[in-house]
Design an enzyme around this catalytic site. Structure first.
Site, PDB file in Angstrom:
ATOM      1  CG  ASP A 193      -1.815   1.137   1.384  1.00 59.10           C
ATOM      2  OD1 ASP A 193      -2.812   1.162   0.649  1.00 59.10           O
ATOM      3  OD2 ASP A 193      -1.564   2.054   2.217  1.00 59.10           O
ATOM      4  CD  GLU A 230      -2.107   2.542  -3.737  1.00 57.80           C
ATOM      5  OE1 GLU A 230      -3.179   3.116  -3.997  1.00 57.80           O
ATOM      6  OE2 GLU A 230      -1.454   2.800  -2.700  1.00 57.80           O
TER       7      GLU A 230
HETATM    8  C1  QV4 Z   1      -8.943  13.230   7.841  1.00 54.72           C
HETATM    9  C2  QV4 Z   1      -9.089  14.499   7.041  1.00 54.72           C
HETATM   10  C3  QV4 Z   1      -7.721  15.031   6.642  1.00 54.72           C
HETATM   11  C4  QV4 Z   1      -6.969  15.301   7.898  1.00 54.72           C
HETATM   12  C5  QV4 Z   1      -6.896  14.014   8.680  1.00 54.72           C
HETATM   13  C6  QV4 Z   1      -6.180  14.220   9.966  1.00 54.72           C
HETATM   14  O1  QV4 Z   1      -9.830  14.204   5.865  1.00 54.72           O
HETATM   15  O2  QV4 Z   1      -7.827  16.210   5.890  1.00 54.72           O
HETATM   16  O3  QV4 Z   1      -5.686  15.714   7.553  1.00 54.72           O
HETATM   17  O4  QV4 Z   1      -8.198  13.489   8.958  1.00 54.72           O
HETATM   18  O5  QV4 Z   1      -6.840  15.127  10.769  1.00 54.72           O
HETATM   19  C7  QV4 Z   1      -9.384   8.313   5.923  1.00 54.72           C
HETATM   20  C8  QV4 Z   1     -10.397   9.409   5.685  1.00 54.72           C
HETATM   21  C9  QV4 Z   1      -9.725  10.763   5.696  1.00 54.72           C
HETATM   22  C10 QV4 Z   1      -8.989  10.940   7.021  1.00 54.72           C
HETATM   23  C11 QV4 Z   1      -7.949   9.845   7.133  1.00 54.72           C
HETATM   24  C12 QV4 Z   1      -7.155   9.894   8.415  1.00 54.72           C
HETATM   25  O6  QV4 Z   1     -11.033   9.212   4.451  1.00 54.72           O
HETATM   26  O7  QV4 Z   1     -10.703  11.771   5.560  1.00 54.72           O
HETATM   27  O8  QV4 Z   1      -8.346  12.210   7.016  1.00 54.72           O
HETATM   28  O9  QV4 Z   1      -8.612   8.559   7.076  1.00 54.72           O
HETATM   29  O10 QV4 Z   1      -7.932   9.519   9.513  1.00 54.72           O
HETATM   30  C13 QV4 Z   1      -7.949   4.644   2.453  1.00 54.72           C
HETATM   31  C14 QV4 Z   1      -9.043   5.618   2.059  1.00 54.72           C
HETATM   32  C15 QV4 Z   1      -8.836   6.969   2.691  1.00 54.72           C
HETATM   33  C16 QV4 Z   1      -8.675   6.812   4.189  1.00 54.72           C
HETATM   34  C17 QV4 Z   1      -7.451   5.940   4.410  1.00 54.72           C
HETATM   35  C18 QV4 Z   1      -7.130   5.712   5.896  1.00 54.72           C
HETATM   36  O11 QV4 Z   1      -9.069   5.743   0.654  1.00 54.72           O
HETATM   37  O12 QV4 Z   1      -9.993   7.777   2.446  1.00 54.72           O
HETATM   38  O13 QV4 Z   1      -8.525   8.101   4.797  1.00 54.72           O
HETATM   39  O14 QV4 Z   1      -7.711   4.645   3.845  1.00 54.72           O
HETATM   40  O15 QV4 Z   1      -8.190   5.124   6.542  1.00 54.72           O
HETATM   41  C19 QV4 Z   1      -3.433   8.570  -2.945  1.00 54.72           C
HETATM   42  C20 QV4 Z   1      -2.276   7.682  -2.531  1.00 54.72           C
HETATM   43  C21 QV4 Z   1      -2.638   6.203  -2.560  1.00 54.72           C
HETATM   44  C22 QV4 Z   1      -3.941   5.930  -1.827  1.00 54.72           C
HETATM   45  C23 QV4 Z   1      -5.020   6.836  -2.380  1.00 54.72           C
HETATM   46  C24 QV4 Z   1      -6.330   6.670  -1.669  1.00 54.72           C
HETATM   47  O16 QV4 Z   1      -1.143   7.905  -3.355  1.00 54.72           O
HETATM   48  O17 QV4 Z   1      -1.588   5.475  -1.968  1.00 54.72           O
HETATM   49  O18 QV4 Z   1      -4.619   8.200  -2.280  1.00 54.72           O
HETATM   50  N1  QV4 Z   1      -4.321   4.527  -1.879  1.00 54.72           N
HETATM   51  C25 QV4 Z   1      -4.003   3.583  -0.777  1.00 54.72           C
HETATM   52  C26 QV4 Z   1      -5.145   2.615  -0.525  1.00 54.72           C
HETATM   53  C27 QV4 Z   1      -6.301   3.360   0.088  1.00 54.72           C
HETATM   54  C28 QV4 Z   1      -5.896   3.884   1.450  1.00 54.72           C
HETATM   55  C29 QV4 Z   1      -4.506   4.326   1.511  1.00 54.72           C
HETATM   56  C30 QV4 Z   1      -3.638   4.228   0.470  1.00 54.72           C
HETATM   57  C31 QV4 Z   1      -3.999   4.728   2.826  1.00 54.72           C
HETATM   58  O19 QV4 Z   1      -5.479   1.924  -1.685  1.00 54.72           O
HETATM   59  O20 QV4 Z   1      -7.438   2.546   0.188  1.00 54.72           O
HETATM   60  O21 QV4 Z   1      -6.746   5.001   1.794  1.00 54.72           O
HETATM   61  O22 QV4 Z   1      -3.537   3.527   3.472  1.00 54.72           O
HETATM   62  O23 QV4 Z   1      -3.634   8.493  -4.343  1.00 54.72           O
END
Ligand code: QV4
Ligand code: CA
Length: 480
Positions: A193, A230
């Site tokens: 990831d 990824e």
């Molecule tokens: C929130 C606020 C932020 C704030 C933060 C801290 O929105 O602005 O800064 O709190 O106060 C979730 C929430 C998100 C939250 C965050 C932290 O959606 O709002 O931030 O948690 O608590 C998945 C989801 C994300 C999720 C994350 C962690 O898609 O929405 O965030 O899990 O639970 C980029 C990257 C790529 C990534 C992609 C989504 O380059 O690597 O974005 N893809 C991978 C996974 C994906 C996962 C992650 C990475 C993180 O495939 O599923 O994100 O592990 O393109």
């Protein structure tokens, strides 16, 4: 590290997103093994932060204990053993760039471990402030704000997720210990990831610490774990997917769009097999490919128009068929659950797995891997894998009717608005074969007859339910 250690005759990774270990073990035995799928990508198995009602809590690690809503350590070990026993490998979604989000503050994870994101204490690993990257992050608020700055992308917090420092060997050793624990259990590889958010030279050192796959679990000696990183590179950012090919396979996100946009002109995909670089794609060996993934099917990470998901039920099977048949990349099939909004967590009831003839798993589990046209695609891929880099007997009509053979498999598809009828070279020995696109081998009712010169009469009508025909040498059921 580039090609997974699949059992012979099997192909295709199925992402059983949010399934429990118990359900996956049953699905391996009842369906995936017999249908010759090669592997399952499982949801992150390590302890995570609890966030009610969301799927993405799984992407916020609290410890490396195997304890999540999918099950505990004993269930995980049982699943790995049972799946391996029927020729299905387990690929773990490894969340190693970060721990939980800073907004988690303090609390208890799914396995009972404590955490505190102010003091950066994760005592069950244990990690403390010295294991984190903040000292290397130059951004004002500690977050990634500017994807144009590689330092920020690698050293700052992705959406507030506390960012681990892989430059410290003591930190990297703890992450490697987690991955080695999984390897020793019998896991065959990792979807890494957020690889783009880690420095390539630091992750390469980390992967170097990983054990070979255990011979005691039936793997050949000196087999490295498969690594599928990824890296979302759709162009336009300084970080390039090519930076990561030296140590494993890398996601090819733009292929999702090509498969979707060319679904009415499939003949053009020939050049993906001939020369992927013409498309700006990674090589066959380096690419990790899929029609859609758990993020882009619900508007998270790397979206864009034209992606084919379960919401296009007519198109998904033949687009998946084309992906599996072409000699390009390590292939993954998404297996989803129904959702109304992009954050919604999994259904309360587990999928039903008992009946191998069923094309649905009920309880809001979509189970694309069981759909007509897709359910035997692992068998096709497995037969074709003996010829990994090329194809034979290519025929197309310049539009969207295509036929070719590869290894001991043959594939034909028609997504044109008119019929595909006539004699076609299959490359197969004379005989009567089960049409695996239309029918299961053990209850076959649709056949392809191949004459002594390898020719078959193909008939794929426009708009028919599954506009494909495919078979393999092992599906020969009699003489013609
Ligand atoms: C929130 C606020 C932020 C704030 C933060 C801290 O929105 O602005 O800064 O709190 O106060 C979730 C929430 C998100 C939250 C965050 C932290 O959606 O709002 O931030 O948690 O608590 C998945 C989801 C994300 C999720 C994350 C962690 O898609 O929405 O965030 O899990 O639970 C980029 C990257 C790529 C990534 C992609 C989504 O380059 O690597 O974005 N893809 C991978 C996974 C994906 C996962 C992650 C990475 C993180 O495939 O599923 O994100 O592990 O393109
Ligand atoms: Ca990072």
């Amino acid at each position: 590290q580039w090609r997974p250690a699949y059992a012979e005759g099997h192909d295709g990774m199925v992402h059983l997103f949010e399934w429990s270990w118990k359900s996956i073990a049953e699905e391996c035995e009842n369906f995936l093994g017999p249908h010759k799928f090669a592997s399952v990508q499982v949801s992150p198995p390590n302890e995570n932060r609890r966030v009610a009602g969301q799927w993405w809590e799984r992407y916020q690690p609290i410890s490396y204990n195997l304890d999540t809503r999918s099950g505990g350590r004993a269930d995980f070990i049982d699943m790995v053993d049972r799946c391996n026993a029927v020729g299905v490998r387990i690929i773990v979604d490894a969340i190693i760039n970060h721990m939980c989000g800073e907004d988690a503050l303090s609390g208890t994870g799914t396995g009972g471990c404590q955490y505190n994101t102010d003091t950066l204490e994760f005592p069950c690993v244990p990690f403390s402030s010295g294991d984190f990257n903040d000292y290397r992050c130059g951004s004002q608020n500690g977050l990634i704000n500017n994807y144009g700055d590689p330092n920020e992308v690698r050293n700052c917090r992705l959406v507030g997720l506390t960012d681990l420092d892989h430059s410290k060997s003591s930190t990297a050793d703890k992450i490697a210990a987690y991955m080695n624990d999984l390897i020793d259990i019998g896991v065959a590889g990792f979807r890494v990831d957020a690889a783009k958010h880690m420095w390539p030279e630091e992750t390469e050192i980390l992967y170097g610490k990983l054990h070979d796959l255990p011979t005691g679990k039936g793997f050949p000696a000196n087999t490295r774990p498969w690594i599928g990183q990824e890296v979302i590179d759709q162009g336009g950012e300084p970080i390039k997917k090519e930076e990561y090919v030296g140590m494993g396979a890398v996601t090819e996100f733009n292929y999702c769009f090509s498969l979707g946009n060319l679904r009415g002109s499939l003949a053009q995909l020939k050049t993906v097999a001939d020369k992927p670089s013409n498309w700006g794609f990674l090589s066959n060996k380096d690419a990790f490919v899929f029609t859609n993934n758990h993020d882009n099917q619900r508007g998270h990470g790397g979206g864009g128009g034209g992606i084919v998901t379960f919401k296009s039920p007519h198109d998904l099977p033949y687009v998946t068929g084309m992906m599996m048949a072409l000699p390009f990349g390590t292939k993954r099939i998404m297996s989803s659950y129904l959702f109304e909004d992009g954050d919604q967590g999994p259904p309360a009831a587990q999928p039903s797995t008992a009946d191998p003839t069923a094309e649905s798993c009920n309880n809001d589990w979509v189970c694309e891997h069981r759909w007509a046209g897709i359910r035997n695609i692992g068998m096709l891929g497995g037969a074709m894998r003996s010829e990994p880099d090329s194809y034979s007997n290519w025929w197309d009509n310049g539009s969207s009717q295509v036929s070719f053979s590869r290894g001991t498999g043959w594939f034909a598809v028609n997504s044109d608005a008119w019929a595909m009828e006539g004699g076609i070279q299959t490359g197969l020995a004379a005989g009567k074969y089960c049409d695996l696109a239309q029918s299961d081998l053990d209850s076959c009712d649709t056949f392809i007859n191949v004459d002594a010169s390898g020719m078959a009469c193909v008939n794929i009508q426009a708009g028919q339910n599954v506009p494909m025909s495919y078979t393999i040498a092992d599906a020969r059921v009699g003489d013609f």
